[in-house]
Design a protein around this motif. Structure first.
Motif, mmCIF file in Angstrom:
data_model
loop_
_atom_site.group_PDB
_atom_site.id
_atom_site.type_symbol
_atom_site.label_atom_id
_atom_site.label_comp_id
_atom_site.label_asym_id
_atom_site.label_seq_id
_atom_site.Cartn_x
_atom_site.Cartn_y
_atom_site.Cartn_z
ATOM 1 N N ARG A 8 0.837 -1.183 0.000
ATOM 2 C CA ARG A 8 0.000 0.000 0.000
ATOM 3 C C ARG A 8 0.877 1.239 0.000
ATOM 4 O O ARG A 8 2.002 1.224 0.502
ATOM 5 N N ASP A 9 0.354 2.277 -0.573
ATOM 6 C CA ASP A 9 1.087 3.532 -0.639
ATOM 7 C C ASP A 9 0.913 4.247 0.696
ATOM 8 O O ASP A 9 -0.144 4.774 0.999
ATOM 9 N N ALA A 10 1.956 4.263 1.472
ATOM 10 C CA ALA A 10 1.930 4.939 2.768
ATOM 11 C C ALA A 10 3.093 5.912 2.872
ATOM 12 O O ALA A 10 3.563 6.225 3.944
ATOM 13 N N GLU A 11 3.538 6.411 1.718
ATOM 14 C CA GLU A 11 4.731 7.258 1.734
ATOM 15 C C GLU A 11 4.523 8.559 2.489
ATOM 16 O O GLU A 11 5.484 9.179 2.916
ATOM 17 N N ASP A 12 3.284 8.965 2.689
ATOM 18 C CA ASP A 12 3.063 10.198 3.425
ATOM 19 C C ASP A 12 3.299 10.039 4.924
ATOM 20 O O ASP A 12 3.515 11.009 5.635
ATOM 21 N N LEU A 19 9.635 11.660 4.001
ATOM 22 C CA LEU A 19 10.903 12.118 3.435
ATOM 23 C C LEU A 19 11.359 11.273 2.251
ATOM 24 O O LEU A 19 11.990 11.766 1.335
ATOM 25 N N VAL A 20 11.055 9.969 2.315
ATOM 26 C CA VAL A 20 11.451 9.066 1.232
ATOM 27 C C VAL A 20 10.220 8.819 0.369
ATOM 28 O O VAL A 20 9.211 8.324 0.846
ATOM 29 N N LYS A 21 10.290 9.183 -0.888
ATOM 30 C CA LYS A 21 9.155 9.023 -1.792
ATOM 31 C C LYS A 21 9.278 7.717 -2.574
ATOM 32 O O LYS A 21 10.375 7.267 -2.884
ATOM 33 N N THR A 22 8.155 7.140 -2.902
ATOM 34 C CA THR A 22 8.122 5.929 -3.703
ATOM 35 C C THR A 22 8.456 6.287 -5.151
ATOM 36 O O THR A 22 7.904 7.239 -5.703
ATOM 37 N N ASP A 23 9.345 5.526 -5.742
ATOM 38 C CA ASP A 23 9.688 5.726 -7.150
ATOM 39 C C ASP A 23 8.779 4.829 -7.981
ATOM 40 O O ASP A 23 9.083 3.677 -8.255
ATOM 41 N N TRP A 24 7.634 5.377 -8.386
ATOM 42 C CA TRP A 24 6.630 4.594 -9.090
ATOM 43 C C TRP A 24 7.096 4.166 -10.472
ATOM 44 O O TRP A 24 6.508 3.262 -11.075
ATOM 45 N N SER A 25 8.163 4.776 -10.989
ATOM 46 C CA SER A 25 8.665 4.347 -12.291
ATOM 47 C C SER A 25 9.282 2.953 -12.216
ATOM 48 O O SER A 25 9.503 2.312 -13.231
ATOM 49 N N TYR A 78 19.088 -1.564 9.071
ATOM 50 C CA TYR A 78 18.359 -1.595 7.808
ATOM 51 C C TYR A 78 16.918 -1.104 7.871
ATOM 52 O O TYR A 78 16.356 -0.727 6.858
ATOM 53 N N MET A 79 16.304 -1.141 9.021
ATOM 54 C CA MET A 79 14.894 -0.778 9.089
ATOM 55 C C MET A 79 14.737 0.740 9.014
ATOM 56 O O MET A 79 15.323 1.470 9.803
ATOM 57 N N ILE A 80 13.963 1.197 8.038
ATOM 58 C CA ILE A 80 13.716 2.627 7.873
ATOM 59 C C ILE A 80 12.518 3.059 8.706
ATOM 60 O O ILE A 80 12.508 4.124 9.295
ATOM 61 N N TYR A 81 11.510 2.241 8.751
ATOM 62 C CA TYR A 81 10.266 2.618 9.421
ATOM 63 C C TYR A 81 9.712 1.441 10.208
ATOM 64 O O TYR A 81 9.700 0.317 9.726
ATOM 65 N N ASN A 82 9.252 1.706 11.412
ATOM 66 C CA ASN A 82 8.618 0.704 12.261
ATOM 67 C C ASN A 82 7.264 1.255 12.684
ATOM 68 O O ASN A 82 7.192 2.168 13.501
ATOM 69 N N TYR A 83 6.211 0.739 12.100
ATOM 70 C CA TYR A 83 4.893 1.271 12.427
ATOM 71 C C TYR A 83 4.541 1.088 13.902
ATOM 72 O O TYR A 83 3.683 1.796 14.433
ATOM 73 N N CYS A 84 5.211 0.181 14.584
ATOM 74 C CA CYS A 84 4.934 -0.040 16.006
ATOM 75 C C CYS A 84 5.492 1.080 16.893
ATOM 76 O O CYS A 84 5.306 1.048 18.106
ATOM 77 N N THR A 85 6.172 2.034 16.293
ATOM 78 C CA THR A 85 6.650 3.183 17.065
ATOM 79 C C THR A 85 6.002 4.478 16.584
ATOM 80 O O THR A 85 6.354 5.555 17.043
ATOM 81 N N ASP A 86 5.052 4.380 15.677
ATOM 82 C CA ASP A 86 4.428 5.549 15.074
ATOM 83 C C ASP A 86 3.080 5.837 15.729
ATOM 84 O O ASP A 86 2.038 5.375 15.281
ATOM 85 N N ALA A 87 3.117 6.629 16.797
ATOM 86 C CA ALA A 87 1.901 6.933 17.549
ATOM 87 C C ALA A 87 0.899 7.730 16.710
ATOM 88 O O ALA A 87 -0.312 7.620 16.916
ATOM 89 N N LYS A 88 1.364 8.511 15.740
ATOM 90 C CA LYS A 88 0.451 9.275 14.885
ATOM 91 C C LYS A 88 -0.399 8.351 14.024
ATOM 92 O O LYS A 88 -1.536 8.674 13.694
ATOM 93 N N CYS A 89 0.152 7.217 13.670
ATOM 94 C CA CYS A 89 -0.570 6.267 12.830
ATOM 95 C C CYS A 89 -1.673 5.541 13.609
ATOM 96 O O CYS A 89 -2.661 5.120 13.044
ATOM 97 N N PHE A 90 -1.483 5.413 14.913
ATOM 98 C CA PHE A 90 -2.425 4.656 15.749
ATOM 99 C C PHE A 90 -2.869 5.481 16.964
ATOM 100 O O PHE A 90 -2.512 5.167 18.106
ATOM 101 N N PRO A 91 -3.655 6.540 16.753
ATOM 102 C CA PRO A 91 -4.068 7.381 17.885
ATOM 103 C C PRO A 91 -4.928 6.631 18.907
ATOM 104 O O PRO A 91 -4.969 7.010 20.076
ATOM 105 N N GLN A 92 -5.585 5.543 18.479
ATOM 106 C CA GLN A 92 -6.414 4.747 19.402
ATOM 107 C C GLN A 92 -5.602 3.677 20.112
ATOM 108 O O GLN A 92 -6.137 2.910 20.892
ATOM 109 N N GLY A 93 -4.322 3.586 19.838
ATOM 110 C CA GLY A 93 -3.472 2.563 20.446
ATOM 111 C C GLY A 93 -2.898 1.630 19.397
ATOM 112 O O GLY A 93 -3.477 1.453 18.326
#
Length: 105
Positions: A8-12, A19-25, A78-93
């Protein structure tokens, strides 16, 4: 047995705050698995093929100390993003997998 995955596109939000954009090409994006061996229980007619007496069911196996250290090294290097540390993504927990034993490391 099959393995399904989705992209899924979650680059935002998932790529260091956009900061890192998906290169759709470079699409279509593909993934492959090598030497994948599924060691799982089969759920059928309301019962698990592993049974309740299974001495080492797959869902209770854990990484030993050496494997945990290797996993942590890979995450740190190597890990750029860990959704388990992104409180903005999961305001309900955070989802359940984020609160299981050190998954937010």
């Amino acid at each position: 047995m099959k393995v399904y995955a989705s992209l899924r596109d979650a680059e935002d939000w998932a790529t260091r705050g956009g900061l890192v954009k998906t290169d759709w090409s470079q699409s279509p994006f593909t993934a492959s698995l090598r030497n994948f061996k599924a060691n799982a229980c089969v759920w059928s007619s309301g019962k698990s093929s592993c049974g309740s007496n299974s001495t080492k069911p797959w869902f209770s196996q854990e990484l030993d100390a050496s494997s945990q250290a290797r996993l942590k090294w890979v995450q740190q290097n190597y890990m750029i993003y860990n959704y388990c540390t992104d409180a903005k993504c999961f305001p309900q927990g955070f989802p359940p997998e984020c609160t299981a034993n050190n998954s937010t490391a």
